[in-house]
Design a protein around this motif. Sequence first.
Motif, short mmCIF file in Angstrom:
data_model
loop_
_atom_site.label_atom_id
_atom_site.label_comp_id
_atom_site.label_asym_id
_atom_site.label_seq_id
_atom_site.Cartn_x
_atom_site.Cartn_y
_atom_site.Cartn_z
N UNK A 193 -6.50 -0.44 -4.61
CA UNK A 193 -5.70 -0.03 -3.62
C UNK A 193 -5.47 0.89 -3.19
N UNK A 194 -6.93 1.08 -3.17
CA UNK A 194 -6.77 3.03 -2.92
C UNK A 194 -8.05 2.60 -0.85
N UNK A 195 -8.50 2.13 -1.56
CA UNK A 195 -9.56 0.91 -0.91
C UNK A 195 -9.11 0.52 0.05
N UNK A 196 -7.43 -0.96 -0.05
CA UNK A 196 -6.64 -1.03 0.86
C UNK A 196 -6.18 0.44 1.41
N UNK A 197 -5.35 1.09 0.75
CA UNK A 197 -4.66 2.30 1.90
C UNK A 197 -5.41 2.80 2.80
N UNK A 198 -7.05 2.61 2.30
CA UNK A 198 -7.86 3.59 3.19
C UNK A 198 -7.81 2.56 5.05
N UNK A 199 -8.01 1.62 4.30
CA UNK A 199 -8.92 0.33 5.26
C UNK A 199 -7.45 0.17 6.20
N UNK B 247 1.36 -1.24 0.11
CA UNK B 247 -0.03 -0.01 0.12
C UNK B 247 1.00 1.34 0.22
N UNK B 248 2.17 0.86 0.62
CA UNK B 248 3.12 1.95 0.29
C UNK B 248 3.69 2.28 -1.41
N UNK B 249 2.65 1.99 -1.90
CA UNK B 249 4.20 1.87 -3.38
C UNK B 249 5.79 1.21 -3.55
N UNK B 250 5.30 0.17 -2.05
CA UNK B 250 7.20 -0.20 -2.92
C UNK B 250 6.38 -1.65 -2.80
N UNK B 251 8.03 -2.23 -3.62
CA UNK B 251 7.49 -4.01 -3.78
C UNK B 251 8.55 -4.64 -2.61
N UNK B 252 7.35 -5.56 -2.26
CA UNK B 252 7.81 -6.70 -0.47
C UNK B 252 8.05 -8.15 -1.66
N UNK B 253 8.55 -8.34 -0.35
CA UNK B 253 8.71 -9.67 -1.26
C UNK B 253 9.38 -10.21 -0.02
N UNK C 193 -9.04 -9.58 2.98
CA UNK C 193 -9.54 -8.54 2.65
C UNK C 193 -10.50 -7.43 3.12
N UNK C 194 -11.09 -6.33 2.52
CA UNK C 194 -11.25 -5.07 2.73
C UNK C 194 -13.33 -5.58 2.70
N UNK C 195 -13.13 -6.81 2.16
CA UNK C 195 -15.09 -6.42 1.81
C UNK C 195 -15.58 -7.87 2.31
N UNK D 147 -7.58 1.33 10.40
CA UNK D 147 -7.19 0.04 11.51
C UNK D 147 -6.22 0.08 11.48
N UNK D 148 -4.87 0.87 11.56
CA UNK D 148 -3.54 0.58 12.09
C UNK D 148 -2.72 -0.50 11.85
N UNK D 149 -2.59 -0.92 10.14
CA UNK D 149 -2.26 -1.75 9.94
C UNK D 149 -0.46 -1.45 9.95
N UNK D 150 0.42 -3.11 11.04
CA UNK D 150 1.72 -2.74 11.27
C UNK D 150 2.10 -3.18 10.36
N UNK D 151 1.75 -3.59 9.01
CA UNK D 151 1.93 -5.15 8.41
C UNK D 151 2.39 -4.96 6.93
N UNK D 152 2.75 -5.36 6.12
CA UNK D 152 2.16 -4.62 4.73
C UNK D 152 0.99 -5.83 4.10
#
Lengths: 175, 204
Positions: B106-112, B41-47, B63-65, B116-121
């Motif tokens: 992606x926008x909805x993922x960022x907002x969610x 959600x921060x635009x960076x690629x994660x592996x 997911x959000x939904x 909710x204060x996600x601390x993880x990717x």
Amino acid sequence: MKRLLIVLIFLTGCKDAPKAVEVTEQLSKVHHQGEAIVLDIYDYDGLEPLINKDDGKVHVVNFWATWCAPCVKELPYFEKINSDYKNKNVEVLLVSLDFPRQYDTKLKPFLKKKNIQSKVVCFDDVDQNRWIPAIDSTWSGALPATIIYKGNKRQFYEKSFTYEELETEVQQFLN
Amino acid sequence: MKTLKLLAALVCFVSLTAFTITTDSGYEVGDVATDFSLENIDGKMVSLSDYKSAKGFIVIFTCNTCPYAVAYEDRIVALDKKYAAKGYPVIAIMPNDTDVKPGDNMEAMKARAKAKGFTFPYLMDKGQKIYPQYGATKTPHVYILEKTTDGNIVKYIGAIDDNYQDATAVKTKYVENAVDALLAGEEVAQKTTRAIGCSIKTKS
């Protein structure tokens, strides 16, 4: 990823049978008692006999919820089976996995709005790891899911149906 | 009579095996899980390979939904808070086709994640290439991986705990038990569990 192998067997023998006029008195009683819709709520022990009847009828049991978009999409197909095949000894049971706190706010208004005629029961049992494999060993737990059975003959489907697919599956149980 | 019984059992076993093979793909416990490079959600690629000091991963397809996924959001945050520091971070992957479920874009993922204060990717499985390899069928769907010299080995597949409705009424915390066992160098006792979830949304 799940891949279900669907064997399409087209049985056309029954298609010309005359359609009887449906009497939906009993269902009307359940769903349209004035304003109030009365729903039975079961745990797995309560549900089990309802999905294991041995009464010579073909039973189509659909696990669904109002929050499940593909479930809602295919609900009319189950309704159509329920009305078109009632006189051919086919019974549809819609098992709702809606959250209990939403029975009154979501489920009942939905049933009323869509005028659902098939029998609907609520299934509320949090111990899913017990009853999901008991219902079918291959069920991962995704919705929608459907069982079609007649006596000992039984098929489980973790998938969405088109009406044609559903009708084809139901017809396999009719002879 | 005995032969007949044996034959029946054999037929039963063979048909069961055949069915399992034809219907299931994806990982089983013991398999090596693929790494990936997915957009966060921060635009960076994660592996997974980015996590040099991790001992393993709690990979959660969510997911959000999906109401079931939503019901577990706080518990997923709590898992990351408890286990990231111990070497088992949460990696959340959103597997749905966002044309089918715009509420998971992606926008909805960022907002969610922010709400909710996600601390993880919280990664997007763009192109839906990763979830089928894992064999995820629904949200939420958890895969616990242990990092070894042979790769990331699947150690647990299934649910987070045994009560989606009420976190305070949980009797068995499947994921915590599994990670605790791995951290202690022990065998995971309950390797697979099942729970209801929303089917992963695809176009066809």
